[in-house]
Design a protein around this motif. Sequence first.
Motif, short mmCIF file in Angstrom:
data_model
loop_
_atom_site.label_atom_id
_atom_site.label_comp_id
_atom_site.label_asym_id
_atom_site.label_seq_id
_atom_site.Cartn_x
_atom_site.Cartn_y
_atom_site.Cartn_z
N UNK A 199 0.95 -1.27 -0.01
CA UNK A 199 0.20 0.02 -0.01
C UNK A 199 0.90 1.01 0.03
N UNK A 200 1.92 1.25 0.87
CA UNK A 200 2.61 2.40 0.94
C UNK A 200 3.94 2.52 0.04
N UNK A 201 4.31 1.39 -0.50
CA UNK A 201 5.23 1.21 -1.41
C UNK A 201 6.65 1.44 -0.72
N UNK A 202 6.78 1.15 0.35
CA UNK A 202 8.11 1.21 1.18
C UNK A 202 8.60 -0.15 1.30
N UNK A 203 9.41 -0.65 0.15
CA UNK A 203 9.87 -2.00 -0.09
C UNK A 203 11.10 -2.24 0.73
N UNK A 204 11.63 -1.24 1.55
CA UNK A 204 12.98 -1.58 2.31
C UNK A 204 12.43 -2.63 3.30
N UNK A 205 11.14 -2.74 3.58
CA UNK A 205 11.12 -3.66 4.79
C UNK A 205 10.80 -5.04 3.87
N UNK A 206 11.64 -6.00 4.58
CA UNK A 206 11.76 -7.22 3.56
C UNK A 206 10.59 -8.32 4.29
N UNK A 207 10.46 -9.47 3.24
CA UNK A 207 9.72 -10.53 4.00
C UNK A 207 10.68 -11.76 3.49
N UNK A 208 10.98 -12.48 4.75
CA UNK A 208 11.87 -13.74 4.40
C UNK A 208 11.02 -14.95 4.82
N UNK A 209 9.97 -14.64 5.74
CA UNK A 209 9.35 -16.10 6.11
C UNK A 209 7.77 -15.63 6.07
N UNK A 269 8.08 3.36 11.99
CA UNK A 269 9.31 3.68 11.23
C UNK A 269 9.77 2.50 10.54
N UNK A 270 10.05 2.74 9.34
CA UNK A 270 10.71 1.69 8.49
C UNK A 270 12.03 2.18 8.29
N UNK A 271 12.87 1.28 7.52
CA UNK A 271 14.18 1.42 7.28
C UNK A 271 14.40 2.76 6.34
N UNK A 272 13.50 3.07 5.66
CA UNK A 272 13.52 4.39 4.99
C UNK A 272 13.48 5.44 5.72
N UNK A 273 13.03 5.35 7.07
CA UNK A 273 13.19 6.48 7.99
C UNK A 273 14.17 6.85 8.78
N UNK A 274 15.32 5.89 8.51
CA UNK A 274 16.64 5.93 9.12
C UNK A 274 17.57 7.06 8.65
N UNK A 275 17.57 7.17 7.28
CA UNK A 275 18.69 8.24 6.83
C UNK A 275 17.96 9.34 6.72
N UNK A 276 18.99 10.47 6.88
CA UNK A 276 18.50 11.84 7.26
C UNK A 276 17.96 12.44 6.07
N UNK A 277 18.53 11.95 4.80
CA UNK A 277 18.03 12.47 3.53
C UNK A 277 18.43 11.49 2.48
N UNK A 278 17.89 11.58 1.37
CA UNK A 278 17.79 10.70 0.46
C UNK A 278 19.56 10.83 -0.20
N UNK A 279 19.90 9.48 -0.49
CA UNK A 279 21.40 9.51 -0.67
C UNK A 279 22.02 9.39 0.27
#
Length: 162
Positions: free
Chosen positions: A38-48, A81-91
């Motif tokens: 839904x949110x297209x935040x695909x940094x969160x993975x599905x392993x199992x 918060x997802x992994x996309x929310x860790x970095x201070x800015x893009x790149x």
Amino acid sequence: MSVEEPSRSRTITVEVNGDRYERDVDARRLLVHFIRDELELTGTHVGCDTGNCGACTVHLDGQAVKSCMLLAVQADGAKVRTVEGLAPADGELSPLQQSFSTHHALQCGYCTPGMLMSASALLEQNPRPTEQEARTAIQGNICRCTGYVNIVEAITSMGETA
Ligand code: FES
Ligand code: FES
């Protein structure tokens, strides 16, 4: 006489990485699929999808949780918060992400988002973790590549800069 089926969708409001989302979701939808599809935040993975690997770890109101073990409706009103929310800015990389890179704490990288989220939840509570505390924090996260030593070093070395 026809019996009307009860509605299976519900409107939820969730703050994810500082952005507020209001969405209709199926009551059975898992939080990890809501985040990814839904949110297209695909940094969160599905392993199992069964709560074993930790690749889907996110923060829910500051706690590290496995998002395949929660329904999206359980996040209603929460801050995620997802992994996309860790970095201070893009790149850019967060200090913890930089530490993973410096210590060669990843190989294929599949486990890395979940590792980062478990480790960052620990560091927010305990900025100078011992090796044992770091190992305990990531005990629900499986890495098939690294043997964990470099991951633990990447986490504990954060205490040197805290
Ligand atoms: Fe959630 Fe593996 S996908 S624990
Ligand atoms: Fe490959 Fe951890 S780096 S699973």
